[in-house]
Structure formats: structure tokens, C-alpha cells
Scaffold this motif. Structure first.
Motif, PDB file in Angstrom:
ATOM      1  N   UNK A 273     -25.749 -16.936  10.356  1.00 58.05           N
ATOM      2  CA  UNK A 273     -24.519 -16.300   9.866  1.00 58.05           C
ATOM      3  C   UNK A 273     -24.807 -15.488   8.609  1.00 58.05           C
ATOM      4  N   UNK A 274     -25.562 -16.082   7.706  1.00 58.92           N
ATOM      5  CA  UNK A 274     -25.805 -15.447   6.416  1.00 58.92           C
ATOM      6  C   UNK A 274     -26.649 -14.185   6.515  1.00 58.92           C
ATOM      7  N   UNK A 275     -27.682 -14.192   7.386  1.00 56.45           N
ATOM      8  CA  UNK A 275     -28.650 -13.105   7.347  1.00 56.45           C
ATOM      9  C   UNK A 275     -28.771 -12.290   8.643  1.00 56.45           C
ATOM     10  N   UNK A 276     -28.544 -12.893   9.788  1.00 54.09           N
ATOM     11  CA  UNK A 276     -28.745 -12.163  11.044  1.00 54.09           C
ATOM     12  C   UNK A 276     -27.493 -11.428  11.511  1.00 54.09           C
ATOM     13  N   UNK A 277     -26.343 -11.983  11.248  1.00 51.37           N
ATOM     14  CA  UNK A 277     -25.090 -11.418  11.761  1.00 51.37           C
ATOM     15  C   UNK A 277     -24.504 -10.432  10.756  1.00 51.37           C
ATOM     16  N   UNK A 278     -24.361  -9.184  11.151  1.00 46.77           N
ATOM     17  CA  UNK A 278     -23.856  -8.143  10.268  1.00 46.77           C
ATOM     18  C   UNK A 278     -22.355  -8.312  10.025  1.00 46.77           C
ATOM     19  N   UNK A 279     -21.916  -8.050   8.789  1.00 48.16           N
ATOM     20  CA  UNK A 279     -20.500  -8.146   8.437  1.00 48.16           C
ATOM     21  C   UNK A 279     -19.731  -6.941   8.962  1.00 48.16           C
ATOM     22  N   UNK A 280     -18.536  -7.191   9.468  1.00 46.33           N
ATOM     23  CA  UNK A 280     -17.689  -6.121  10.003  1.00 46.33           C
ATOM     24  C   UNK A 280     -16.472  -5.853   9.140  1.00 46.33           C
ATOM     25  N   UNK A 281     -16.167  -6.747   8.213  1.00 45.61           N
ATOM     26  CA  UNK A 281     -14.977  -6.561   7.397  1.00 45.61           C
ATOM     27  C   UNK A 281     -15.036  -7.403   6.138  1.00 45.61           C
ATOM     28  N   UNK A 282     -13.925  -7.374   5.403  1.00 46.09           N
ATOM     29  CA  UNK A 282     -13.867  -8.071   4.121  1.00 46.09           C
ATOM     30  C   UNK A 282     -12.501  -8.737   3.967  1.00 46.09           C
ATOM     31  N   UNK A 283     -12.514  -9.994   3.503  1.00 41.94           N
ATOM     32  CA  UNK A 283     -11.283 -10.710   3.196  1.00 41.94           C
ATOM     33  C   UNK A 283     -11.230 -10.963   1.702  1.00 41.94           C
ATOM     34  N   UNK A 284     -10.141 -10.552   1.058  1.00 36.28           N
ATOM     35  CA  UNK A 284      -9.949 -10.828  -0.359  1.00 36.28           C
ATOM     36  C   UNK A 284      -9.037 -12.029  -0.485  1.00 36.28           C
ATOM     37  N   UNK A 285      -9.481 -13.017  -1.278  1.00 36.40           N
ATOM     38  CA  UNK A 285      -8.745 -14.283  -1.361  1.00 36.40           C
ATOM     39  C   UNK A 285      -8.332 -14.564  -2.797  1.00 36.40           C
ATOM     40  N   UNK A 286      -7.320 -15.405  -2.946  1.00 37.91           N
ATOM     41  CA  UNK A 286      -6.848 -15.753  -4.291  1.00 37.91           C
ATOM     42  C   UNK A 286      -7.740 -16.815  -4.920  1.00 37.91           C
ATOM     43  N   UNK A 287      -7.491 -17.098  -6.181  1.00 33.88           N
ATOM     44  CA  UNK A 287      -8.350 -18.013  -6.928  1.00 33.88           C
ATOM     45  C   UNK A 287      -8.325 -19.424  -6.352  1.00 33.88           C
TER      46      UNK A 287
END
Length: 373
Positions: A273-287
């Protein structure tokens, strides 16, 4: 410490850079022959070896009259198409005297990003090793484009340690490991025999780009070492043109720079998950969500997400960022962007009412989430 770790090694990934096997007149068949004999010696002692070999583009570019690095992807692809068969022929001929068969495996990032294809590639690799064949892996430069390329074979070799479930990564370079400055410029540069932890300071020391025939400098090698050590695999960067380097290394000689594996390493799935799978999006989360993920090891719930970027489907990887946009985790989305847009900020109990169905309570389940250290 080094001897103790090496004593536990059974399966080795050996990465050979273009700068090691390529000379002024093209492929250096003497070096390829010597390395093949060294690997055959390791095989006869019971080790299993996976070879990651650069050199296809460097080998093929001469046929096209290219001086220096190919400046466009089509030129690189054409050079690779010409050079890959010549490169494999060189390795095949070099392993023939010791009666070893070799097999070619060409990969793109997509092959490792897709879990099913990743596991299929692993099954093929394990079968080859079971039959005593030497797998020779390279990036499939003939079809690769920017979005699916590994970038360099140092990075690829680190991912192969996970694919092959290896115990050691050996990166053969034209430099004998890590120095605090460039030894080719500064004769007084200090050499590191062992690196216990790859810190920002260590990464800064690596700096610098690759050679005319290769894409990876010391920085990419240290980055590869970082990725491999997080999987629990010790990594050695060593001078690949030194005679007897592989048997000497496995005999415990203090060669190159040994990067120690982290004590609490990632599982194979989380490393994927960390290194082989490319990111497709971004989630912004609260504190509150950030603390739940980093301090308590919880899943990410839709109620903690306040903004979404990028386009992704259920099962794609997404970057998880704090309110300021700084990434602190990565995971596999349980819902698509369209679905998450409808349920973000809502309690998990409301998901089925809003969507009409429910895959689970989480936007990203903790089993599919990796928090950056």
C-alpha cells in the motif's frame, strides 16, 4: 551485527546499475561474466537470487545514434526495445557456463499496483526460484509512460524485495557505499560502514543525480534502502565492479554500506500500500481524525473528512492529509470520490440512509491504512 543478519539470509535481490555493467564501448561482458559467476557461487551454496538489471536503454541507444540520455520517452522506448534483447542475451551467455537458466520479467508500476497482478507476478517469481532459474527483472521501458514508471531500478529493486519476500537487498553501484560528501570530488569524504536508521541528514548526504547511462544517483539508492528496510530487509550499497564482491559480502567482509532493517517493520500488505500502489486522490481530515489515526490506530471515518481532491474509485489508494494539506498517512478508499462526497462529515450510521447501501463504517479501514513515521 552485520554477520548475524547475513547469517539469516536465504533469498537475495541483487540490483545491477548501468554504471556497473556498461563501459565506454558498450556492455562490459567481463563484469557481467564475473557477476554471473559470483551469483552461481551463491546459488551453489543454497542461496536464491533475483537479479534486477539496468542497461537496456544504454545498450540500445547506440543503434539510434543517441549521445547521452534519450531526451524523450519515445526515444527511450525505442532504445529499450533494441537493447533489452541484447542485455538478456549477455546475461544468458554469462550464466550458461555454470549451467543456470535465466528468465526475463518486465514490469511496470501498474503490475505491482494491482494486487491481483502483484500476486500473479509473485507466483511466477516463486516458481522460477523453485526450479533453480535466475529471474532477471527490468522495467518495461518499451511501453512505460510517466504515470506508470518506477523512475529508476533502485526504486524497482526495493519493491521487488517485497514481491520476492527477500531477506536482503544488494545494490551494486559504481561507488562503495554512502559517504558524507562525494568521494569523486572530495578525497577526504568519510565512508559509512553501517547506517542504523535513515534520517533526513542521511538522505541529504546522498544528493546528486545519476550518470550519463543511468537514472539513479546515490539519493535513489538511499531511498530504495529506506523502503526495503521499512519492510524489514537489510540493504547493502556496494561497489559492483570490485572482484568477488558478492561472495565477499556474504562471507561477512565489511564491504560497502549496510543499512540495518527497522525492528518494527511493515507487513507485506502495508508495504505494498505504502510504496507499490499509486495514490489517486487526497482526503483532508480534521485534527480529531488525525489523532485517532496516528495516536490510537483507528480507522478513518467519513465524519473526520472535510474535503476531497482527485478522482478515485473504491479500492484506489488515497493520500490522507491534515488540515494544512500535509500528508501523514496513505490508505485504500472504501468508497469512491462520488460516494465520499455525499457522506463526508456524516456519522457512519447515516451512510446507508444517504447512499442506499453500505460497504462499511469506514472511509479507510485501519487494515488498509499506513501511517507515516
Amino acid at each position: 551485527m552485520r554477520k548475524d543478519l547475513l547469517a539469516q539470509v536465504k533469498r537475495i535481490v541483487v540490483k545491477v546499475g548501468s554504471g556497473v555493467i556498461f563501459g565506454q564501448d558498450g556492455l562490459d561482458y567481463d563484469v557481467i561474466g564475473a557477476l554471473s559467476q559470483d551469483i552461481c557461487g551463491l546459488l551453489s551454496r543454497g542461496y536464491e537470487v533475483v537479479l534486477v538489471s539496468s542497461g537496456a536503454v544504454a545498450t540500445g541507444k547506440g543503434e539510434l545514434g543517441i549521445v547521452g540520455r534519450p531526451q524523450t520517452i519515445p526515444l527511450k522506448q525505442a532504445a529499450a526495445a533494441i537493447g533489452q534483447s541484447r542485455l538478456m542475451r549477455a546475461w544468458k551467455d554469462a550464466f550458461r557456463p555454470c549451467g543456470r537458466c535465466v528468465a526475463q520479467i518486465l514490469l511496470t508500476r501498474d503490475d505491482l499496483a494491482n494486487r491481483r497482478r502483484f500476486l500473479n507476478a509473485r507466483n511466477t517469481l516463486m516458481t522460477l526460484l523453485e526450479y533453480g532459474v535466475v529471474p532477471i527483472i527490468n522495467e518495461n521501458d518499451t511501453v512505460v509512460v510517466e504515470e506508470i514508471r518506477f523512475g529508476d531500478n533502485d526504486n524497482l529493486s526495493a519493491l521487488i524485495t517485497s514481491l520476492a519476500e527477500a531477506d536482503l537487498l544488494v545494490i551494486l553501484s559504481d561507488v562503495d557505499g554512502l559517504y558524507d560528501s562525494n568521494p569523486k570530488i572530495n578525497p577526504a569524504a568519510r565512508h559509512f560502514s553501517v547506517v542504523e536508521r535513515i534520517t533526513e541528514e542521511i538522505e541529504n548526504m546522498a544528493g546528486g543525480a545519476g550518470s550519463v547511462v543511468g537514472t539513479g544517483g546515490m539519493s535513489t539508492k538511499v531511498e530504495a534502502a529506506k523502503r526495503a528496510t521499512l519492510y524489514g530487509v537489510g540493504t547493502v550499497i556496494v561497489d559492483g565492479r570490485r572482484p568477488g564482491v558478492l561472495p565477499g559480502l556474504m562471507a561477512g567482509e565489511e564491504l560497502g554500506t549496510f543499512f540495518l532493517p527497522v525492528r518494527q517493520h511493515m507487513s507485506a500488505r502495508k508495504h505494498w500500500i505504502s510504496f507499490s500502489k499509486a495514490s489517486r486522490g487526497k482526503l483532508l481530515v480534521d485534527e480529531g481524525a488525525r489523532r485517532a489515526l496516528t495516536d490510537k490506530g483507528k480507522s478513518l471515518l467519513p465524519s473526520g473528512v472535510f474535503a476531497i481532491e482527485g478522482t478515485f474509485e473504491r479500492g484506489d489508494a488515497v493520500r490522507i492529509c491534515d488540515a494544512e494539506g500535509k500528508e501523514f498517512a496513505k490508505g485504500i478508499a472504501s468508497y469512491s470520490r462520488q460516494e465520499l462526497e455525499r457522506i463526508l462529515g456524516h456519522n457512519s450510521s447515516e451512510i446507508e440512509t444517504i447512499l442506499g447501501y453500505k460497504y462499511g463504517d469506514e472511509a479507510v479501514h485501519r487494515d488498509n491504512l499506513v501511517v507515516k513515521k
